[in-house]
Design a protein around this motif. Structure first.
Motif: not given
Length: 522
Positions: A246, A249-251, A454
């Motif tokens: 996660r 994916q996001l940071q 996602t």
């Protein structure tokens, strides 16, 4: 390896992850005045933030005595039945900085990249163990790496030879491999002093963010950002793994094709306090141990026990000891299934925690079962004591040969010689870990749902051993059964004969490798 559950109960679940940790790691890849690594392999570009531990960085003179040596890159050949693998091995580290550009820690890694492969399309898999406080040595030298240390259960002892052998089941045939040792494990270490530095890594989210950062930094450093990427974690790696994906994916702008979870713990909640689900999770493994004592056991042989555990057993548990008839019925059934004395089962109301089962199962012979592999038995050092004072015959015997094997490979084969001690399992990390916020124990099911939602192309493989009492397979099965349909279609659940390190058994290791290969080649 996963932490002992009493330690979780003792942990103060009161501190939130500090803003310092999350904000600092978010910019840790941009230290002041980055300089290229002098030991990078020829033809490999060192990306942003890819400076070597030995390079001059900022004003970190106080950290100089703690530096790890420069990365060591060597050419290796592995001779296996029917094939020979030529590959490049790198033993080294990646430095993590805080938001001000000050160094916090050196995270050690060992990578193996197959020679002659197209770097743009060649898969790469990042692997770590758990604990928290465990190095990646178990997965590297037990399952996936080019060399393997035989981990033969009762045949293994602290004085067993630590000599590694070529691993016929290495994953290097179909993916490059990067083994990561979180800070304070292996040779990874802090280079900053003070409580803030420790807190920034010794926490659920801070740990996951630091590992995600190291993965991105390795990809940049080795020019592999376009490669298909996979993440694998064992034990507490079940908490760490979905959170790392996660974060990527996001940071960190990195997509992951697949997540491989080995004997994972996904949710601490069912193993804490008075939760009745802990007894549901462990019962099938208890019975598997009893049946394995009479002959080989597969998961299909436990269909009756799984049905009982989620049905009549749970219903009688919920009725509680206030219902004497239900309690005796439950206790007698557990005694019948496990072979433990009926009087003992009735005294415990059929509710055996892991420590009680381990001692009572073969108490007549003065033996206790393993926690990591309950099919392994060892002598109880205090068989007549009213209290339980025994170790783990399936885990304790691995510490010495595994540590020696890791040090020997790193220093002799890979020519990387850090000072200090190699920590195969550092108990101090677990003792100082911040496990969560308030009264909510850590879990990664939320992140597992998020990463599957996602990315519709992400697949997950979850593998367990039948005789594992540290992270019982049926606990994960219950958790995964609660996922929505869109997620369960991309999550494969497999169970093999063996314990927490089920890959110590030849058949289980071979079958697991085939599943991993299918996931990566999909």
């Amino acid at each position: 390896m996963v932490m002992r559950l009493p330690a979780l109960r003792r942990a103060a679940l009161v501190l939130a992850v500090s803003t310092f940790a999350l904000a600092g790691f978010a910019r840790a890849d941009d230290p002041p005045q980055p300089r290229a690594e002098t030991t990078a392999p020829a033809g490999q570009k060192v990306g942003r933030g890819g400076n070597a531990p030995g390079a001059s960085q900022g004003s970190s003179s106080a950290a100089e005595p703690h530096r790890l040596p420069s990365d060591s890159t060597t050419k290796q050949t592995l001779d296996l039945p029917g094939r020979a693998l030529g590959f490049t091995a790198t033993a080294g580290s990646i430095r993590v900085f805080d938001g001000k550009g000050e160094p916090l820690a050196d995270i050690a890694y060992t990578s193996y990249e197959l020679d002659g492969a197209d770097r743009a399309t060649r898969p790469v898999t990042f692997l770590f163990n758990g604990g928290p406080g465990a190095s990646s040595a178990w997965l590297q030298f037990g399952a996936a790496g080019p060399w393997r240390l035989p981990l033969d259960g009762e045949a293994l002892s602290p004085s067993a030879s630590p000599e590694v052998k070529p691993n016929t089941e290495t994953w290097l045939d179909f993916t490059d491999l990067v083994f990561i040792d979180p800070v304070s494990t292996g040779y990874s270490r802090f280079v900053a002093s003070g409580e803030d530095a420790r807190k920034s890594f010794y926490s659920v989210d801070g740990d996951a963010n630091s590992i995600a950062l190291v993965i991105r930094r390795w990809l940049e450093k080795h020019d592999r950002l376009t490669s298909p990427k996979y993440v694998g974690g064992e034990s507490y790696g079940g908490i760490r793994g979905p959170k790392v994906v996660r974060q990527l994916q996001l940071q960190h702008g990195v997509g992951v094709r697949g997540l491989i979870l080995v004997s994972p713990l996904l949710d601490f909640r069912e193993f804490t306090g008075t939760s009745l689900l802990q007894y549901v999770a462990t019962l099938p493994s208890y019975v598997a141990v009893a049946r394995e004592a009479k002959g080989p056991v597969k998961r299909t042989d436990l269909a009756d026990v799984e049905a009982y555990a989620r049905g009549e057993f749970l219903a009688d548990l919920v009725k509680g000891e206030a219902d004497k008839e239900a309690t005796n019925r439950l206790a007698d059934k557990v005694a019948e299934l496990t072979g433990i004395d009926q009087a003992v089962s009735r005294r415990l109301a059929g509710r055996f925690d892991v420590g009680e089962f381990r001692r009572e199962f073969d108490r007549k012979n003065g033996k206790v079962t393993g926690r990591y592999d309950a099919s392994v038995r060892g002598y109880d050092p205090y068989p007549d004591s009213s209290s339980s004072r025994f170790g783990d015959p399936s885990g304790d015997a691995l510490q010495a040969p595994l540590t020696s094997a890791a040090v020997d490979v790193l220093t002799r084969k890979l020519n990387w010689r850090p000072d200090g001690s190699y920590e195969v399992h550092n108990g101090a990390v677990e003792g100082n870990w911040d496990f969560g916020r308030g009264i909510n124990p850590p879990q990664s099911v939320s992140e597992l749902r998020q990463i599957l939602a996602t990315d519709g192309k992400l697949n997950v493989l979850v593998a367990h051993g039948l005789f594992d009492l540290a992270t019982p397979y049926f606990g994960s099965k219950r958790v995964l059964d609660q996922l929505p349909a869109f997620a369960t279609r991309r999550v494969k659940f497999v169970v093999y004969p063996g314990g927490h390190m089920f890959y110590s058994r030849d058949g289980s290791r071979q079958a697991f490798r085939s599943e991993v290969e299918a996931l990566i080649r999909e």
